[in-house]
Design an enzyme around this catalytic site. Sequence first.
Site, PDB file in Angstrom:
ATOM      1  CB  SER A   1      -4.060   6.469  -8.177  1.00 17.67           C
ATOM      2  OG  SER A   1      -3.542   7.549  -7.433  1.00 17.67           O
TER       3      SER A   1
ATOM      4  CB  SER B   1      -5.216   6.750  -4.215  1.00 17.52           C
ATOM      5  OG  SER B   1      -5.891   6.758  -5.463  1.00 17.52           O
TER       6      SER B   1
ATOM      7  CE  LYS C   1      -8.811   4.708  -5.381  1.00 22.21           C
ATOM      8  NZ  LYS C   1      -7.884   5.312  -6.377  1.00 22.21           N
TER       9      LYS C   1
END
Length: 526
Positions: free
Chosen positions: A229, A205, A125
């Site tokens: 997330s 996210s 990420k």
Amino acid sequence: MKMRSMAALTAILVVAPLVAVAPGPQAAAQPRPGGPARSAESTLVGGIDLDTVTIPELQIRMDRGSLSSVRLTLAYLRRIEAVDPKINAVLRTSPTALGQAVASDIRHRLGRTRGPLDGIPVLLKDNVNTRDMPTTAGSLALAGKPPATDAELVAKLRAGGAVILGKANLSEWANFRAAKPTSGWSAVGGQTRNPYVLDRNPCGSSAGSAAALAASLAQVAIGTETDGSIVCPAGMNAVVGLKPSLGVVSQSGVVPISAEQDTAGPMARNVTDTALTLSVLSGGDPAPGLAEAAARPGALRGKRIGLWRLPVLGAEVDALMTRTAERLRAAGAEVVEVDLPYQDRLAALEFPALLSEFHRDIDAYLATRKGPRDLAGLIEFNRTHPQEQTCFAGQELFEQALAAPPTTDPEYLAMRAELADLSRRSIDEVMTEHGLDAIASPANPPAWTTDCGRGDNDVIPSSTPAAVAGYPSLSVPAGFVGELPVGLLLMAGNHQDADLLSLGAAVEHRLDGRHAPRYLPTLPTG
């Protein structure tokens, strides 16, 4: 080893896979006589299916010499090139990925592998620091020079021989900027789409990490979570995601929201790969034989699971939870209905506490990077850069955090203390009262339609108790509502990560709740 023989071995490792995997234009255009044409989007490589293969199976092949890390890495790079334009999950690939794979193949040939992830391609990420690639948190404010050093978790992945394949898109600033954000969108990467139905949202996210895994663009990925997330995008993309107990994985070098709740965690298409990745991130023992143990008859017999239904997520999700409970009972588990207390109070306290913590922690992080030096500078950057406003213009959370009381304020300290107490009690009391091994709930609703004008349409309360408590939670695929995946969220007590993974592997085996995406443009009306 002599330099000449090392150079020769390196050449063999590089050239042979290139010949096998990347034929010239004429060879690529002509299928073998009697055989089917091989699509550039195929998940098949060297007799294995990337969509279903596990890390232990890959390591057996690499140890035998029937597969190389270079060939595996090239296969994933080819899939990114062919498939990612549909879903927009990968921001960039590493220019050193093949070199990392070559080094792993040499170690395999010499019998000097470094652990379960040696030679395995991993996506990060893009809020996880990498010294050799930009780390942006999705914001143009950080899109310049890379950080000076790797995040500690990246250093552990490199030390374990993992191939850092690239960076995945995310909800900008991990969805902590606007009051009405659109999950999976960032100014740097644009909008990530759900591979199952492309006009639906991937949840945030860790949107790019989950969508990339669903599309088989990497073997494993790293996500981060403050509250939901990892586990929501895992559920919404039919993959596995673990939010570890707080402190199991280092926060150092990860763009923060709150040191009191933030953690990175592993994501994969199966629990075995998730567990092995956690072992490298945490420095703990790997989990050999997890898949075999989960597949044994009776693996769930005697396990007690509390089902927290959450009907607010809709009748179709509730019906899926009923079917899930029936399947777990048929496998020998005892499933009892539970309700978690204190949830309204947790919802009232969590957000104000996070505002104070974000101001403290983002200022400390920005001081280490080129660009805005603090939250006030970041707010000004967004005001003066129109590209940051192309999906939504708001930065209300930033502005509220700037005005929030400091973390030395007695009112804040009382809030965080009450949050810690109530969140832990909400899990501990229920598990003790019912003698549970875990609490289960739906991880997500069916994916909503992505709409920048409206923002997210999410009501997802299941992640909050474990997120605020710092306890582990694990999302495994439960099944589908029509074409849209729904995950089963399992949570347990503090530092019961290994037990939760073992239980999750058995649940995963029983539910068999995942299939590969079909990249439908939209759902048929009616």
